[in-house]
Scaffold this active site. Structure first.
Site, PDB file in Angstrom:
ATOM      1  N   GLU A 163      -1.887  -9.158 -12.790  1.00 17.33           N
ATOM      2  CA  GLU A 163      -1.228 -10.450 -12.502  1.00 17.33           C
ATOM      3  C   GLU A 163      -1.633 -10.869 -10.847  1.00 17.33           C
ATOM      4  OE1 GLU A 163       1.826 -13.027 -10.572  1.00 17.33           O
ATOM      5  OE2 GLU A 163       1.167 -11.221  -9.667  1.00 17.33           O
ATOM      6  N   ASP A 221       9.805 -11.830 -12.326  1.00 18.04           N
ATOM      7  CA  ASP A 221       8.894 -11.472 -11.165  1.00 18.04           C
ATOM      8  C   ASP A 221       9.846 -11.504  -9.559  1.00 18.04           C
ATOM      9  OD1 ASP A 221       6.710 -10.753  -9.560  1.00 18.04           O
ATOM     10  OD2 ASP A 221       5.224 -12.107 -10.382  1.00 18.04           O
ATOM     11  N   HIS A 257       4.757  -8.953  -0.406  1.00 18.65           N
ATOM     12  CA  HIS A 257       3.322  -8.524  -0.297  1.00 18.65           C
ATOM     13  C   HIS A 257       3.225  -7.804   1.112  1.00 18.65           C
ATOM     14  CE1 HIS A 257       1.030 -10.920  -3.326  1.00 18.65           C
ATOM     15  NE2 HIS A 257       2.094 -10.208  -3.935  1.00 18.65           N
TER      16      HIS A 257
HETATM   17 CO    CO Z   1       2.809 -10.321  -6.096  1.00 16.64          CO
HETATM   18 ZN    ZN Z   2       4.609 -10.386  -8.643  1.00 19.37          ZN
END
Ligand code: CO
Ligand code: ZN
Length: 332
Positions: free
Chosen positions: A194, A217, A303
Protein backbone atom coordinates in the site's frame (compact mmCIF):
# COMPACT_ATOMS: atom_id res chain seq x y z
CA UNK A 1 -6.43 -5.87 21.73
CA UNK A 2 -3.23 -4.24 22.98
CA UNK A 3 -1.30 -7.53 22.95
CA UNK A 4 -2.49 -8.25 19.40
CA UNK A 5 -1.40 -4.78 18.25
CA UNK A 6 1.98 -5.23 19.96
CA UNK A 7 2.50 -8.56 18.20
CA UNK A 8 1.65 -7.05 14.80
CA UNK A 9 3.60 -3.78 15.06
CA UNK A 10 6.75 -5.47 16.30
CA UNK A 11 6.93 -7.74 13.23
CA UNK A 12 9.18 -6.46 10.42
CA UNK A 13 7.43 -6.13 7.05
CA UNK A 14 8.26 -3.28 4.69
CA UNK A 15 6.38 -3.08 1.37
CA UNK A 16 7.12 -6.07 -0.85
CA UNK A 17 8.50 -8.08 2.09
CA UNK A 18 5.34 -8.95 3.99
CA UNK A 19 5.85 -12.71 4.41
CA UNK A 20 6.60 -12.61 8.18
CA UNK A 21 3.69 -10.37 9.08
CA UNK A 22 1.40 -12.33 6.76
CA UNK A 23 2.23 -15.55 8.61
CA UNK A 24 1.59 -13.88 11.98
CA UNK A 25 -1.82 -12.70 10.77
CA UNK A 26 -2.62 -16.05 9.16
CA UNK A 27 -2.06 -17.66 12.56
CA UNK A 28 -4.60 -15.28 14.12
CA UNK A 29 -7.36 -15.74 11.53
CA UNK A 30 -7.05 -19.39 10.48
CA UNK A 31 -9.80 -20.69 12.75
CA UNK A 32 -12.28 -18.04 11.63
CA UNK A 33 -12.01 -18.30 7.85
CA UNK A 34 -14.10 -20.28 5.38
CA UNK A 35 -11.31 -19.99 2.82
CA UNK A 36 -7.75 -18.65 2.96
CA UNK A 37 -5.79 -17.59 -0.08
CA UNK A 38 -2.47 -15.88 -0.68
CA UNK A 39 -2.33 -14.36 -4.15
CA UNK A 40 0.63 -13.55 -6.40
CA UNK A 41 1.07 -10.11 -4.81
CA UNK A 42 1.20 -11.65 -1.34
CA UNK A 43 -2.23 -10.43 -0.27
CA UNK A 44 -3.77 -12.62 2.42
CA UNK A 45 -7.44 -13.02 1.47
CA UNK A 46 -9.88 -14.46 3.98
CA UNK A 47 -13.34 -15.37 2.75
CA UNK A 48 -16.18 -15.69 5.23
CA UNK A 49 -19.88 -16.38 4.70
CA UNK A 50 -22.15 -16.54 1.68
CA UNK A 51 -24.30 -13.87 0.10
CA UNK A 52 -27.83 -14.07 1.54
CA UNK A 53 -31.03 -12.04 1.05
CA UNK A 54 -30.06 -8.33 1.01
CA UNK A 55 -26.37 -9.17 1.07
CA UNK A 56 -23.46 -7.93 -1.00
CA UNK A 57 -20.01 -9.14 -1.91
CA UNK A 58 -17.93 -6.93 0.38
CA UNK A 59 -14.16 -6.44 0.37
CA UNK A 60 -12.55 -5.07 3.52
CA UNK A 61 -8.90 -4.11 3.27
CA UNK A 62 -6.13 -3.19 5.70
CA UNK A 63 -2.55 -3.08 4.52
CA UNK A 64 0.09 -5.15 6.27
CA UNK A 65 3.17 -3.48 4.78
CA UNK A 66 5.01 -0.66 6.52
CA UNK A 67 7.34 2.10 5.37
CA UNK A 68 11.06 1.32 5.45
CA UNK A 69 14.44 1.68 3.81
CA UNK A 70 16.51 -0.26 1.24
CA UNK A 71 20.30 -0.37 0.96
CA UNK A 72 21.66 1.20 -2.23
CA UNK A 73 25.41 1.03 -1.52
CA UNK A 74 27.85 -0.08 1.18
CA UNK A 75 30.96 2.13 1.28
CA UNK A 76 34.54 1.09 1.99
CA UNK A 77 34.12 1.86 5.70
CA UNK A 78 31.01 -0.30 6.00
CA UNK A 79 28.38 2.45 6.09
CA UNK A 80 25.21 1.58 4.16
CA UNK A 81 23.57 4.27 2.04
CA UNK A 82 19.84 3.81 1.54
CA UNK A 83 16.72 4.83 -0.31
CA UNK A 84 13.20 4.95 1.09
CA UNK A 85 10.30 2.52 0.72
CA UNK A 86 7.10 4.56 0.93
CA UNK A 87 6.65 7.95 2.59
CA UNK A 88 9.70 8.17 4.85
CA UNK A 89 10.45 11.81 5.68
CA UNK A 90 14.11 12.79 6.21
CA UNK A 91 13.45 14.58 9.52
CA UNK A 92 12.21 11.31 11.07
CA UNK A 93 15.39 9.41 10.19
CA UNK A 94 18.48 10.77 11.95
CA UNK A 95 19.14 8.78 15.14
CA UNK A 96 16.43 6.24 14.34
CA UNK A 97 17.10 2.55 14.65
CA UNK A 98 16.32 0.20 11.79
CA UNK A 99 15.90 -3.58 11.76
CA UNK A 100 16.61 -5.66 8.64
CA UNK A 101 14.71 -8.76 7.61
CA UNK A 102 17.76 -10.86 8.53
CA UNK A 103 17.61 -9.43 12.07
CA UNK A 104 20.56 -7.02 11.72
CA UNK A 105 20.11 -3.70 13.47
CA UNK A 106 21.59 -0.29 12.79
CA UNK A 107 21.28 3.39 13.54
CA UNK A 108 20.77 6.10 10.94
CA UNK A 109 23.55 8.69 11.03
CA UNK A 110 24.32 11.60 8.76
CA UNK A 111 27.08 13.73 7.30
CA UNK A 112 27.97 16.89 9.23
CA UNK A 113 25.42 19.64 8.73
CA UNK A 114 26.74 23.12 7.86
CA UNK A 115 23.79 24.52 9.80
CA UNK A 116 22.53 22.50 12.77
CA UNK A 117 19.00 23.83 12.21
CA UNK A 118 18.82 22.14 8.82
CA UNK A 119 17.55 18.63 8.20
CA UNK A 120 19.59 15.92 6.52
CA UNK A 121 18.56 14.80 3.07
CA UNK A 122 18.11 11.06 2.56
CA UNK A 123 21.23 11.15 0.36
CA UNK A 124 23.35 12.64 3.17
CA UNK A 125 22.41 9.92 5.66
CA UNK A 126 23.61 6.35 6.07
CA UNK A 127 22.95 3.30 8.22
CA UNK A 128 25.69 2.42 10.71
CA UNK A 129 25.56 -1.31 11.46
CA UNK A 130 28.75 -1.29 13.49
CA UNK A 131 30.85 -2.51 10.57
CA UNK A 132 34.29 -1.14 9.53
CA UNK A 133 34.32 -2.43 5.94
CA UNK A 134 31.91 -3.98 3.42
CA UNK A 135 32.95 -7.52 4.39
CA UNK A 136 31.94 -6.88 8.04
CA UNK A 137 28.68 -5.26 7.07
CA UNK A 138 25.82 -7.74 7.62
CA UNK A 139 23.70 -6.23 4.83
CA UNK A 140 24.15 -5.73 1.11
CA UNK A 141 22.62 -3.75 -1.75
CA UNK A 142 18.87 -4.44 -1.99
CA UNK A 143 18.40 -5.49 1.64
CA UNK A 144 15.39 -3.90 3.35
CA UNK A 145 14.71 -2.70 6.87
CA UNK A 146 11.88 -1.17 8.86
CA UNK A 147 12.10 1.33 11.69
CA UNK A 148 12.64 -0.33 15.02
CA UNK A 149 10.75 0.88 18.07
CA UNK A 150 8.98 -1.23 20.69
CA UNK A 151 5.29 -0.92 21.46
CA UNK A 152 4.64 1.46 24.36
CA UNK A 153 1.44 1.36 26.42
CA UNK A 154 0.45 4.70 27.96
CA UNK A 155 -3.02 3.56 29.06
CA UNK A 156 -5.60 5.01 26.67
CA UNK A 157 -2.89 5.90 24.20
CA UNK A 158 -0.40 3.51 22.66
CA UNK A 159 2.72 4.28 20.61
CA UNK A 160 4.68 2.28 18.08
CA UNK A 161 6.19 2.21 14.64
CA UNK A 162 3.91 0.66 11.97
CA UNK A 163 0.59 1.53 13.64
CA UNK A 164 0.02 2.43 9.97
CA UNK A 165 -1.53 0.04 9.24
CA UNK A 166 -1.06 -2.85 11.65
CA UNK A 167 -3.55 -1.21 13.99
CA UNK A 168 -6.22 -1.70 11.31
CA UNK A 169 -4.94 -5.20 10.59
CA UNK A 170 -5.75 -5.88 14.26
CA UNK A 171 -9.14 -4.21 13.77
CA UNK A 172 -9.97 -6.47 10.80
CA UNK A 173 -8.82 -9.55 12.72
CA UNK A 174 -11.11 -8.69 15.64
CA UNK A 175 -13.97 -7.82 13.27
CA UNK A 176 -13.59 -11.16 11.51
CA UNK A 177 -13.78 -12.95 14.87
CA UNK A 178 -16.84 -10.99 15.96
CA UNK A 179 -19.05 -11.20 12.87
CA UNK A 180 -21.35 -14.21 13.13
CA UNK A 181 -24.50 -13.75 11.06
CA UNK A 182 -23.71 -11.48 8.16
CA UNK A 183 -25.94 -11.40 5.05
CA UNK A 184 -22.78 -10.58 3.07
CA UNK A 185 -20.12 -12.61 1.38
CA UNK A 186 -17.11 -11.11 3.14
CA UNK A 187 -13.53 -10.87 1.95
CA UNK A 188 -11.03 -9.69 4.54
CA UNK A 189 -7.96 -8.60 2.62
CA UNK A 190 -4.64 -8.07 4.40
CA UNK A 191 -3.06 -6.19 1.55
CA UNK A 192 0.55 -5.66 0.48
CA UNK A 193 2.49 -2.73 -0.98
CA UNK A 194 0.00 0.00 0.00
CA UNK A 195 2.75 2.41 0.99
CA UNK A 196 4.26 2.31 -2.49
CA UNK A 197 0.99 2.86 -4.37
CA UNK A 198 -1.95 0.68 -3.27
CA UNK A 199 -0.55 -2.18 -5.35
CA UNK A 200 -1.84 -5.17 -3.39
CA UNK A 201 -5.37 -3.82 -3.04
CA UNK A 202 -5.45 -3.03 -6.75
CA UNK A 203 -5.00 -6.64 -7.81
CA UNK A 204 -7.07 -8.04 -4.91
CA UNK A 205 -10.03 -5.82 -5.81
CA UNK A 206 -9.76 -6.92 -9.43
CA UNK A 207 -9.71 -10.60 -8.51
CA UNK A 208 -12.47 -10.45 -5.90
CA UNK A 209 -14.67 -8.13 -7.99
CA UNK A 210 -16.76 -7.04 -4.98
CA UNK A 211 -19.98 -4.98 -4.92
CA UNK A 212 -18.60 -2.73 -2.20
CA UNK A 213 -15.18 -1.80 -0.83
CA UNK A 214 -14.26 -0.68 2.67
CA UNK A 215 -10.70 0.15 3.71
CA UNK A 216 -9.44 0.51 7.25
CA UNK A 217 -6.40 2.72 7.66
CA UNK A 218 -4.92 5.43 9.82
CA UNK A 219 -5.58 9.11 9.27
CA UNK A 220 -3.98 12.21 10.75
CA UNK A 221 -5.27 14.36 13.59
CA UNK A 222 -5.43 18.09 14.19
CA UNK A 223 -5.21 18.00 17.97
CA UNK A 224 -1.53 18.72 18.61
CA UNK A 225 0.15 22.10 19.31
CA UNK A 226 0.09 24.21 16.14
CA UNK A 227 -0.61 21.04 14.16
CA UNK A 228 -2.37 20.62 10.86
CA UNK A 229 -5.84 22.14 10.46
CA UNK A 230 -7.98 19.05 10.61
CA UNK A 231 -11.14 18.42 12.60
CA UNK A 232 -10.01 15.06 14.00
CA UNK A 233 -8.91 14.29 17.55
CA UNK A 234 -7.62 11.17 19.25
CA UNK A 235 -10.21 9.53 21.48
CA UNK A 236 -13.31 11.00 19.84
CA UNK A 237 -14.07 7.87 17.85
CA UNK A 238 -13.11 6.26 14.56
CA UNK A 239 -13.22 8.59 11.57
CA UNK A 240 -15.58 8.06 8.64
CA UNK A 241 -13.73 9.20 5.55
CA UNK A 242 -15.46 11.73 3.33
CA UNK A 243 -12.46 12.74 1.28
CA UNK A 244 -8.70 12.35 1.12
CA UNK A 245 -5.99 13.15 -1.40
CA UNK A 246 -6.96 10.26 -3.66
CA UNK A 247 -10.71 9.74 -3.39
CA UNK A 248 -14.15 11.02 -2.59
CA UNK A 249 -15.82 8.30 -0.54
CA UNK A 250 -19.18 7.16 -1.89
CA UNK A 251 -21.64 9.49 -0.11
CA UNK A 252 -24.21 6.69 0.21
CA UNK A 253 -21.67 4.53 2.02
CA UNK A 254 -20.62 7.48 4.19
CA UNK A 255 -24.31 7.88 5.16
CA UNK A 256 -24.66 4.17 5.87
CA UNK A 257 -21.61 4.32 8.15
CA UNK A 258 -22.92 7.39 10.00
CA UNK A 259 -26.36 5.85 10.47
CA UNK A 260 -24.78 2.64 11.73
CA UNK A 261 -22.66 4.56 14.26
CA UNK A 262 -25.70 6.53 15.47
CA UNK A 263 -27.88 3.41 15.72
CA UNK A 264 -25.28 1.53 17.77
CA UNK A 265 -24.25 4.60 19.81
CA UNK A 266 -20.66 4.41 18.60
CA UNK A 267 -18.74 7.71 18.71
CA UNK A 268 -17.45 8.82 15.29
CA UNK A 269 -15.83 11.76 13.52
CA UNK A 270 -15.99 12.93 9.92
CA UNK A 271 -12.68 12.84 8.09
CA UNK A 272 -11.54 15.26 5.43
CA UNK A 273 -7.86 14.54 4.87
CA UNK A 274 -5.95 16.84 2.54
CA UNK A 275 -3.07 14.53 1.58
CA UNK A 276 -2.60 10.79 1.35
CA UNK A 277 -5.00 8.03 0.42
CA UNK A 278 -5.86 4.40 1.18
CA UNK A 279 -6.76 1.05 -0.38
CA UNK A 280 -10.29 2.46 -0.76
CA UNK A 281 -9.09 4.45 -3.75
CA UNK A 282 -7.83 1.30 -5.48
CA UNK A 283 -11.14 -0.44 -4.81
CA UNK A 284 -13.29 2.49 -5.93
CA UNK A 285 -11.74 2.61 -9.40
CA UNK A 286 -11.18 -1.12 -9.86
CA UNK A 287 -12.65 -2.61 -13.07
CA UNK A 288 -15.85 -0.63 -13.79
CA UNK A 289 -15.75 0.97 -10.34
CA UNK A 290 -17.55 0.28 -7.08
CA UNK A 291 -18.90 2.19 -4.08
CA UNK A 292 -16.03 2.50 -1.62
CA UNK A 293 -15.25 4.15 1.68
CA UNK A 294 -12.92 3.98 4.62
CA UNK A 295 -13.01 3.77 8.40
CA UNK A 296 -9.94 5.51 9.78
CA UNK A 297 -8.10 5.50 13.08
CA UNK A 298 -6.97 9.01 14.12
CA UNK A 299 -3.20 8.86 14.49
CA UNK A 300 -0.54 11.32 15.60
CA UNK A 301 2.94 11.41 14.07
CA UNK A 302 1.97 9.31 11.02
CA UNK A 303 4.97 7.88 9.16
CA UNK A 304 7.35 8.46 12.07
CA UNK A 305 8.79 5.61 14.15
CA UNK A 306 6.38 6.62 16.96
CA UNK A 307 2.80 6.69 15.74
CA UNK A 308 0.19 7.21 18.49
CA UNK A 309 -3.42 6.03 18.56
CA UNK A 310 -6.14 5.93 21.21
CA UNK A 311 -7.19 2.39 22.11
CA UNK A 312 -10.84 3.49 22.51
CA UNK A 313 -10.89 4.60 18.86
CA UNK A 314 -9.49 1.20 17.92
CA UNK A 315 -12.15 -0.70 19.88
CA UNK A 316 -14.89 1.55 18.51
CA UNK A 317 -13.65 0.96 14.96
CA UNK A 318 -14.13 -2.78 15.55
CA UNK A 319 -17.66 -2.10 16.80
CA UNK A 320 -18.49 0.12 13.83
CA UNK A 321 -17.14 -2.24 11.18
CA UNK A 322 -18.69 -5.35 12.70
CA UNK A 323 -22.07 -3.63 13.12
CA UNK A 324 -21.91 -2.33 9.55
CA UNK A 325 -21.21 -5.67 7.91
CA UNK A 326 -23.63 -7.63 10.13
CA UNK A 327 -26.63 -5.91 8.55
CA UNK A 328 -27.76 -5.25 4.97
CA UNK A 329 -25.97 -2.12 3.67
CA UNK A 330 -28.47 0.08 1.85
CA UNK A 331 -26.90 2.56 -0.54
CA UNK A 332 -29.53 5.19 -1.11
CO1 CO B 1 1.01 4.99 5.45
ZN1 ZN C 1 -1.71 3.29 5.82
Amino acid sequence: MKSLIKKLVETVGPSGYESKIREVIRGEVEGFADEIQVDAMGNLIIKKGEKKEGGLRVMLSAHIDEIGVMVTHVDKNGFARFTTIGGVRPHTCYGSRVRFLNGSAGVIGGERLENANHVHTIESMYIDLGASNPEDCPVKVGDVAAFDRPFEDLGNRVISKAMDDRVCSAILIETLKLVKNSPHELFFVFSTQEEVGLRGATTAAYAIDPDLGIAADVTMSGDTPRGIKMDISLGKGPAIKVKDGGMLADPRLVDAMVQCAVKHKIPYQMEVLLGGTTDAKAMQISRAGMPAGCVSVPTRYVHTPSEMVDINDVNNAVKLLSALISEPIKLV
